[in-house]
Design a protein around this motif. Structure first.
Motif, PDB file in Angstrom:
ATOM      1  N   TYR A  17       0.846  -1.205   0.000  1.00 41.48           N
ATOM      2  CA  TYR A  17       0.000   0.000   0.000  1.00 41.48           C
ATOM      3  C   TYR A  17       0.873   1.244   0.000  1.00 41.48           C
ATOM      4  O   TYR A  17       0.688   2.148  -0.813  1.00 41.48           O
ATOM      5  CB  TYR A  17      -0.908  -0.045   1.230  1.00 41.48           C
ATOM      6  N   ASN A  18       1.836   1.290   0.899  1.00 39.86           N
ATOM      7  CA  ASN A  18       2.696   2.470   1.000  1.00 39.86           C
ATOM      8  C   ASN A  18       3.610   2.631  -0.211  1.00 39.86           C
ATOM      9  O   ASN A  18       3.970   3.749  -0.567  1.00 39.86           O
ATOM     10  CB  ASN A  18       3.503   2.441   2.290  1.00 39.86           C
ATOM     11  N   LYS A  20       2.589   1.819  -3.142  1.00 39.17           N
ATOM     12  CA  LYS A  20       1.622   1.929  -4.242  1.00 39.17           C
ATOM     13  C   LYS A  20       1.878   0.846  -5.291  1.00 39.17           C
ATOM     14  O   LYS A  20       1.786   1.076  -6.491  1.00 39.17           O
ATOM     15  CB  LYS A  20       1.649   3.323  -4.865  1.00 39.17           C
ATOM     16  N   ASP A  21       2.198  -0.346  -4.797  1.00 37.06           N
ATOM     17  CA  ASP A  21       2.461  -1.508  -5.654  1.00 37.06           C
ATOM     18  C   ASP A  21       1.188  -2.351  -5.700  1.00 37.06           C
ATOM     19  O   ASP A  21       0.964  -3.208  -4.850  1.00 37.06           O
ATOM     20  CB  ASP A  21       3.639  -2.307  -5.088  1.00 37.06           C
ATOM     21  N   LEU A  22       0.370  -2.064  -6.689  1.00 40.00           N
ATOM     22  CA  LEU A  22      -0.948  -2.690  -6.793  1.00 40.00           C
ATOM     23  C   LEU A  22      -0.863  -4.204  -6.941  1.00 40.00           C
ATOM     24  O   LEU A  22      -1.628  -4.943  -6.316  1.00 40.00           O
ATOM     25  CB  LEU A  22      -1.727  -2.073  -7.952  1.00 40.00           C
ATOM     26  N   TYR A  54      -8.158   0.512  -5.027  1.00 46.17           N
ATOM     27  CA  TYR A  54      -6.782   0.903  -4.731  1.00 46.17           C
ATOM     28  C   TYR A  54      -6.158   1.685  -5.883  1.00 46.17           C
ATOM     29  O   TYR A  54      -5.364   2.596  -5.656  1.00 46.17           O
ATOM     30  CB  TYR A  54      -5.936  -0.317  -4.367  1.00 46.17           C
ATOM     31  N   GLU A  55      -6.511   1.344  -7.125  1.00 46.31           N
ATOM     32  CA  GLU A  55      -5.985   2.101  -8.269  1.00 46.31           C
ATOM     33  C   GLU A  55      -6.313   3.581  -8.108  1.00 46.31           C
ATOM     34  O   GLU A  55      -5.450   4.439  -8.300  1.00 46.31           O
ATOM     35  CB  GLU A  55      -6.587   1.584  -9.587  1.00 46.31           C
ATOM     36  N   ARG A  57      -7.127   5.210  -5.280  1.00 47.63           N
ATOM     37  CA  ARG A  57      -6.461   5.760  -4.092  1.00 47.63           C
ATOM     38  C   ARG A  57      -4.982   6.012  -4.356  1.00 47.63           C
ATOM     39  O   ARG A  57      -4.417   6.989  -3.874  1.00 47.63           O
ATOM     40  CB  ARG A  57      -6.642   4.763  -2.940  1.00 47.63           C
ATOM     41  N   PHE A  58      -4.345   5.143  -5.129  1.00 42.06           N
ATOM     42  CA  PHE A  58      -2.912   5.259  -5.387  1.00 42.06           C
ATOM     43  C   PHE A  58      -2.563   6.479  -6.251  1.00 42.06           C
ATOM     44  O   PHE A  58      -1.399   6.821  -6.397  1.00 42.06           O
ATOM     45  CB  PHE A  58      -2.364   3.986  -6.022  1.00 42.06           C
ATOM     46  N   LEU A  63      -0.322   9.766  -0.292  1.00 37.60           N
ATOM     47  CA  LEU A  63      -0.917   8.614   0.393  1.00 37.60           C
ATOM     48  C   LEU A  63       0.128   7.848   1.190  1.00 37.60           C
ATOM     49  O   LEU A  63       1.186   7.485   0.669  1.00 37.60           O
ATOM     50  CB  LEU A  63      -1.566   7.680  -0.634  1.00 37.60           C
ATOM     51  N   HIS A  64      -0.173   7.619   2.462  1.00 37.29           N
ATOM     52  CA  HIS A  64       0.728   6.835   3.313  1.00 37.29           C
ATOM     53  C   HIS A  64      -0.038   6.372   4.540  1.00 37.29           C
ATOM     54  O   HIS A  64      -0.842   7.118   5.100  1.00 37.29           O
ATOM     55  CB  HIS A  64       1.933   7.667   3.761  1.00 37.29           C
TER      56      HIS A  64
END
Length: 130
Positions: A17-18, A20-22, A54-55, A57-58, A63-64
């Protein structure tokens, strides 16, 4: 090798998530995983519905998620996180209670409760640097 302990799976999900690796994030979720509002509505079911959440949100540059506290009980992991977001009204944070159920090395159910949104004031970055 895929992490298998509930703690390792949830940490791998947070790391993805942090970053941003979907693709790495989706590996943490079972193909038929479900996401819920805590004690409420189904938010998404399966990779086909979870991935687009998530796409979107990323796309937020700031974002963190930072874990404030974590508890593990069997195959359940609860995180209290402080999430930095880019809201339409500006950059800010909110606390998020996340409850994950991990089975066979994948998250099968996740429930989320969001706390109050707190926007950064225009001079908060200047005052914190002083």
């Amino acid at each position: 090798m895929q992490p298998s302990s509930p703690l390792a799976v949830v940490q791998a999900q947070l790391d993805a998530y942090n970053a941003k690796d979907l693709d790495a994030l989706m590996l943490a979720y079972a193909p038929d995983a479900q996401q819920f509002a805590l004690h409420g509505a189904l938010l998404a079911e399966g990779h086909a519905q979870i991935r687009p959440r998530y796409e979107e949100r990323f796309l937020e540059p700031d974002l963190h998620a930072r874990v404030l506290s974590r508890n593990v009980m069997g195959n359940f992991v609860t995180d209290l996180e402080l999430i930095t977001r880019n809201f339409p009204e500006g950059k800010g944070t909110l606390e998020m209670l996340c409850v994950y159920e991990v089975v066979n090395g994948r998250i099968v159910r996740a429930s989320f409760a969001a706390g109050e949104k707190r926007l950064y004031s225009a001079d908060s970055s200047a005052s914190s640097a002083a």
